[in-house]
Design an enzyme around this catalytic site. Structure first.
Site, PDB file in Angstrom:
ATOM      1  N   HIS A  46       0.806  -1.221   0.000  1.00 10.98           N
ATOM      2  CA  HIS A  46       0.000   0.000   0.000  1.00 10.98           C
ATOM      3  C   HIS A  46       0.842   1.275   0.000  1.00 10.98           C
ATOM      4  CE1 HIS A  46      -3.734  -2.179   0.380  1.00 10.98           C
ATOM      5  NE2 HIS A  46      -3.285  -2.837   1.429  1.00 10.98           N
ATOM      6  N   ASP A 173      -7.816  -5.903   7.165  1.00 11.92           N
ATOM      7  CA  ASP A 173      -8.386  -6.853   6.190  1.00 11.92           C
ATOM      8  C   ASP A 173      -9.116  -7.981   6.903  1.00 11.92           C
ATOM      9  OD1 ASP A 173      -7.856  -5.908   3.500  1.00 11.92           O
ATOM     10  OD2 ASP A 173      -5.751  -6.020   4.076  1.00 11.92           O
TER      11      ASP A 173
HETATM   12  C1  3PY Z   1      -4.197  -4.888   7.666  1.00 13.33           C
HETATM   13  O1  3PY Z   1      -4.522  -4.465   8.777  1.00 13.33           O
HETATM   14  O2  3PY Z   1      -4.957  -5.487   6.894  1.00 13.33           O
HETATM   15  C2  3PY Z   1      -2.842  -4.666   7.219  1.00 13.33           C
HETATM   16  O3  3PY Z   1      -2.481  -5.153   6.178  1.00 13.33           O
HETATM   17  C3  3PY Z   1      -1.949  -3.817   8.065  1.00 13.33           C
HETATM   18  O4  3PY Z   1      -1.049  -3.115   7.312  1.00 13.33           O
HETATM   19 MG    MG Z   2      -3.967  -5.969   4.979  1.00  9.57          MG
END
Ligand code: 3PY
Ligand code: MG
Length: 252
Positions: A46, A173
């Protein structure tokens, strides 16, 4: 080979405090390392940059005592080989959902016979030292991200994979995969219970476990639970938080 400080911290039973780089800036990378973080992770998934800047960001980090890590954009054999050749001392790989994903990840990170990494360590050799080939498999850290319910279901299969050091938890996620909005409380609905379950499986199996923390309350709670690696937000969150509190103070 230059020792991996993150492995020493495990022996000392002390958590590694990890910084997270989302900006394409060698200067910020170097500042974070100078601040005293145990590691700085270059976020290729990201972060606002591509593969080409990874070597120079790793050079900036390795001018400090912080261990240079990279979160790769995906589970790609070619990209992971290149990142390690650029001198990363550990890889965090997103979206590992099952044993096959974990095996593919390890195959890219470890030299034979453990994996299938191709030889050409380039800057890795400069940073690591002349015995890089002999010591790399035991020195470089491999962390599979568990950040979906499928990954949680398969955690024991994933932890079984030889050559994998452990897990790095992605709470945002993971929340999405559970139908919860990301960025809220880490304890929302079943999210906290699921995170604690992942931690418990890793600790029972004596595997490495780290986590990305959205705020300091979460980072402190995770420290209490004895995780091996804590990331207290990314570079931009640190800037925003300090900028916000200084502004608020002067506007009082
Ligand atoms: C998440 O929290 O999904 C991450 O990938 C943290 O960077
Ligand atoms: Mg993530």
């Amino acid at each position: 080979m230059r020792p991996n400080r993150l492995r020493e911290l495990v022996t000392l039973k002390r958590p590694a405090i990890n910084a997270w780089l989302s900006c394409n800036s060698g200067y910020i990378a170097e500042v974070l390392g100078q601040c005293g973080f145990d590691s700085v992770t270059v976020d290729l998934q990201h972060g606002q940059f591509g593969m080409d800047v990874v070597p120079s960001l790793l050079q900036a980090i390795s001018s400090t005592d912080a261990m240079p890590l990279v979160r790769c954009a995906e589970n790609s054999f070619g990209d992971i080989n290149k990142i390690l050749d650029s001198g990363a001392y550990g890889i965090i790989c997103p979206m590992i959902d099952n044993r096959q994903d974990a095996e593919r990840f390890v195959r890219a990170c470890r030299y034979p016979p453990l994996g299938a990494r191709s030889y050409g360590p380039a800057r890795g050799l400069l940073y690591g030292g002349s015995d890089y080939f002999d010591a790399a498999n035991d020195t470089l850290l491999t962390l599979a991200m568990i950040e979906t319910i499928e990954g949680v279901k398969n955690i024991d299969d994933i932890l079984d994979v030889a050559g994998l050091d452990g897990i790095y938890i992605g709470p945002n996620d993971l929340a999405i995969s559970m139908g919860i909005n990301p960025g809220g409380s880490w304890e929302a609905a079943e999210l906290g219970v699921t995170i604690c379950h992942i931690v418990e499986r890793c600790q029972t199996r004596q595997k490495y476990v780290g986590i990305f923390c959205g705020d300091m309350a979460m980072a402190s709670a995770m420290k209490e639970r004895g995780l091996n690696m804590l990331t207290p937000g990314n570079d931009i969150q640190l800037i925003r938080s300090e900028a916000g509190s200084r502004l608020a103070k002067l506007r009082e």
